[in-house]
Design a protein around this motif. Structure first.
Motif, PDB file in Angstrom:
ATOM      1  N   VAL A 164      57.261  29.646  -4.923  1.00 12.88           N
ATOM      2  CA  VAL A 164      55.908  29.230  -5.299  1.00 12.88           C
ATOM      3  C   VAL A 164      55.984  28.293  -6.501  1.00 12.88           C
ATOM      4  N   HIS A 165      55.135  27.285  -6.508  1.00 15.45           N
ATOM      5  CA  HIS A 165      55.027  26.377  -7.651  1.00 15.45           C
ATOM      6  C   HIS A 165      53.566  26.176  -8.037  1.00 15.45           C
ATOM      7  N   SER A 166      53.318  26.141  -9.326  1.00 16.21           N
ATOM      8  CA  SER A 166      52.128  25.463  -9.811  1.00 16.21           C
ATOM      9  C   SER A 166      52.550  24.015  -9.990  1.00 16.21           C
ATOM     10  N   ALA A 167      52.242  23.181  -9.009  1.00 15.91           N
ATOM     11  CA  ALA A 167      52.623  21.770  -9.074  1.00 15.91           C
ATOM     12  C   ALA A 167      51.858  21.039 -10.171  1.00 15.91           C
ATOM     13  N   THR A 168      50.848  21.695 -10.702  1.00 15.40           N
ATOM     14  CA  THR A 168      50.123  21.190 -11.865  1.00 15.40           C
ATOM     15  C   THR A 168      51.068  20.942 -13.028  1.00 15.40           C
ATOM     16  N   LYS A 169      52.124  21.745 -13.111  1.00 18.41           N
ATOM     17  CA  LYS A 169      53.003  21.734 -14.277  1.00 18.41           C
ATOM     18  C   LYS A 169      54.100  20.679 -14.126  1.00 18.41           C
ATOM     19  N   TYR A 170      55.358  21.083 -14.115  1.00 18.26           N
ATOM     20  CA  TYR A 170      56.456  20.121 -14.161  1.00 18.26           C
ATOM     21  C   TYR A 170      56.535  19.221 -12.936  1.00 18.26           C
ATOM     22  N   ILE A 171      56.147  19.725 -11.774  1.00 17.37           N
ATOM     23  CA  ILE A 171      56.300  18.927 -10.564  1.00 17.37           C
ATOM     24  C   ILE A 171      55.520  17.620 -10.676  1.00 17.37           C
ATOM     25  N   SER A 172      54.236  17.699 -11.016  1.00 15.02           N
ATOM     26  CA  SER A 172      53.452  16.469 -11.218  1.00 15.02           C
ATOM     27  C   SER A 172      53.713  15.888 -12.605  1.00 15.02           C
ATOM     28  N   GLY A 173      53.744  16.750 -13.631  1.00 15.67           N
ATOM     29  CA  GLY A 173      54.305  16.395 -14.916  1.00 15.67           C
ATOM     30  C   GLY A 173      53.495  15.546 -15.867  1.00 15.67           C
ATOM     31  N   HIS A 174      52.232  15.259 -15.554  1.00 19.56           N
ATOM     32  CA  HIS A 174      51.464  14.382 -16.434  1.00 19.56           C
ATOM     33  C   HIS A 174      50.083  14.940 -16.796  1.00 19.56           C
ATOM     34  N   SER A 175      49.883  16.229 -16.581  1.00 27.18           N
ATOM     35  CA  SER A 175      48.639  16.904 -16.984  1.00 27.18           C
ATOM     36  C   SER A 175      47.388  16.244 -16.402  1.00 27.18           C
ATOM     37  N   ASP A 176      47.523  15.737 -15.174  1.00 27.00           N
ATOM     38  CA  ASP A 176      46.364  15.077 -14.566  1.00 27.00           C
ATOM     39  C   ASP A 176      46.118  15.526 -13.127  1.00 27.00           C
ATOM     40  N   VAL A 177      46.787  16.595 -12.707  1.00 30.55           N
ATOM     41  CA  VAL A 177      46.679  17.062 -11.322  1.00 30.55           C
ATOM     42  C   VAL A 177      46.571  18.581 -11.304  1.00 30.55           C
ATOM     43  N   LEU A 178      45.687  19.104 -10.471  1.00 28.68           N
ATOM     44  CA  LEU A 178      45.693  20.527 -10.119  1.00 28.68           C
ATOM     45  C   LEU A 178      46.202  20.644  -8.691  1.00 28.68           C
ATOM     46  N   MET A 179      47.374  21.280  -8.524  1.00 30.50           N
ATOM     47  CA  MET A 179      47.938  21.467  -7.193  1.00 30.50           C
ATOM     48  C   MET A 179      48.918  22.616  -7.203  1.00 30.50           C
ATOM     49  N   GLY A 180      49.127  23.215  -6.054  1.00 36.04           N
ATOM     50  CA  GLY A 180      50.133  24.256  -5.895  1.00 36.04           C
ATOM     51  C   GLY A 180      50.969  23.975  -4.677  1.00 36.04           C
ATOM     52  N   ALA A 181      52.035  24.749  -4.514  1.00 32.08           N
ATOM     53  CA  ALA A 181      52.900  24.570  -3.349  1.00 32.08           C
ATOM     54  C   ALA A 181      53.667  25.842  -3.077  1.00 32.08           C
ATOM     55  N   VAL A 182      54.013  26.045  -1.825  1.00 33.58           N
ATOM     56  CA  VAL A 182      54.992  27.061  -1.437  1.00 33.58           C
ATOM     57  C   VAL A 182      56.085  26.363  -0.644  1.00 33.58           C
ATOM     58  N   VAL A 183      57.291  26.898  -0.747  1.00 36.47           N
ATOM     59  CA  VAL A 183      58.417  26.376   0.025  1.00 36.47           C
ATOM     60  C   VAL A 183      59.108  27.560   0.683  1.00 36.47           C
ATOM     61  N   VAL A 184      59.407  27.448   1.961  1.00 35.38           N
ATOM     62  CA  VAL A 184      60.025  28.543   2.710  1.00 35.38           C
ATOM     63  C   VAL A 184      61.243  28.018   3.460  1.00 35.38           C
ATOM     64  N   GLY A 185      62.143  28.933   3.764  1.00 36.95           N
ATOM     65  CA  GLY A 185      63.319  28.575   4.545  1.00 36.95           C
ATOM     66  C   GLY A 185      63.199  28.925   6.010  1.00 36.95           C
ATOM     67  N   SER A 186      62.108  29.585   6.379  1.00 33.90           N
ATOM     68  CA  SER A 186      61.918  30.087   7.740  1.00 33.90           C
ATOM     69  C   SER A 186      60.784  29.348   8.432  1.00 33.90           C
TER      70      SER A 186
END
Length: 354
Positions: free
Chosen positions: A187-209
């Motif tokens: 799980v990620h709060s993509a709001t944080k490091y993934i987007s990295g510029h304090s201008d986005v609200l987003m989340g993500a999940v990543v699965v191997g299955s």
């Protein structure tokens, strides 16, 4: 086929359009609520090329298949929604407050049971896994920055028939790829490091299955917890520089930790040894912590993290923060500014505490 490319290369090249004459280098923002019938998309709630590009890039970085969500909390609650009635969820006693609040709400409504554990006590966590349906992990934890033995806990959880979720928001796939350690869901709060510029609200999940991917996509389609195409475009644009930003911010964090260690105003420095999150416990407690966060010019007093700017806050100012977190603990998200400017601002604030 295993992708042998390094994270910095994947971040730059994944999720690009096909290389053909006159094709754009970046996937355009697709602003539509519906599609011409007869294809796979059909309706705007089921997919969007802007999401797909972001999901491809994040999925390659984590080594799985990604799904984007409207926020980190949308991703978290969608995963928790998979837990059966009255099933047990094991989670860290110190973790993101949104996760704890979601667990508390579901437990209060009789949907599930939760057990909070000291994630550093591997033996105790393994024992708690015995009756669990889901084991939720953070490493490092928020805001205590504790490290879990992920491989050992994942193995024990699977032996007990439990699924394992790892919130990888703090570590990012630059420093940690939980799917490679056997985790089922990241799980990620993509709001944080993934987007990295304090201008986005987003989340993500990543699965191997593929099976889990289908289940989670079905839940997202049904619940409608989807991001906007512009948010997905910005998140992908930020992700392109994730390894570079993390390298600079982590270098700043290491030097900051060195300078904070032994400072008379700092009773304890917590740093997991990687990444850009640092927590300090003030010698003079909560009052000194509250004063410090209002005496800087460069450091920004704010609750979010993972942007290019340095931010900090006293975590116990939030009523939902566990009482086991020290009153004087300040969580610092170290940015990419020049380290001398970061230190000068913080050091001056220490000097003005009186």
């Amino acid at each position: 086929m295993v992708d042998s490319r390094k994270p910095a290369t994947i971040a730059v090249h994944a999720g690009r359009p096909d290389r053909a004459a006159d094709q754009p280098v970046n996937v355009p923002i697709t602003m539509t609520s519906t599609y011409v019938a007869g294809g796979e998309l059909e309706y705007g709630r089921y997919g969007n090329p802007s999401w797909a590009a972001f999901e491809e890039a994040l999925g390659e970085l984590e080594g799985g298949r990604a799904l984007s969500f409207a926020s980190g909390m949308a991703a978290i609650t969608t995963v928790l929604d998979l837990v059966g009635n009255d099933a047990l969820v094991v989670a860290p006693q110190h973790s993101y407050t949104g996760t704890q609040l979601a667990l508390g709400d579901l437990e209060a409504r009789g949907r599930l049971r939760s057990k909070l554990v000291d994630i550093t006590d591997t033996e105790a966590v393994v024992a708690a896994c015995e009756d669990a349906a889901l084991v939720w992990l953070e490493s490092p934890t928020n805001p205590a920055l504790e490290i879990a033995d992920l491989a050992a806990i994942v193995a024990a959880a699977h032996d007990s028939g439990a699924y394992v979720v790892v919130d990888n928001t703090f570590a990012t796939p630059v420093y940690q790829r939980p799917l490679e350690l056997g985790a089922d869901i990241v799980v990620h709060s993509a709001t944080k490091y993934i987007s990295g510029h304090s201008d986005v609200l987003m989340g993500a999940v990543v699965v191997g299955s593929d099976e889990l991917y289908g289940v989670l996509k079905g839940r997202r389609d049904l619940q409608g917890a989807i991001p906007g195409p512009f948010e997905a475009y910005l998140a992908l644009r930020g992700l392109r520089t994730l390894p570079l930003r993390m390298e600079r911010a982590a270098a700043n964090a290491v030097e900051l930790v060195r300078r904070l260690d032994g400072h008379p105003e700092v009773a304890e420095v917590r740093y997991p040894g990687f990444g850009a999150m640092v927590s300090i416990v003030m010698t003079r407690g909560a009052l000194a912590a509250d004063l410090l966060v209002h005496k800087t010019q460069l450091w920004l007093h704010a609750t979010s993290l993972g942007g290019v700017e340095s931010t900090f806050e006293r975590r116990r100012r939030w009523k939902a923060e566990p009482t086991t977190i020290p009153e004087g603990l300040i969580r610092l998200s170290v940015g990419i500014e020049d380290i001398e400017d970061i230190w000068a601002d913080l050091s001056s604030a220490f000097d003005r505490l009186g």
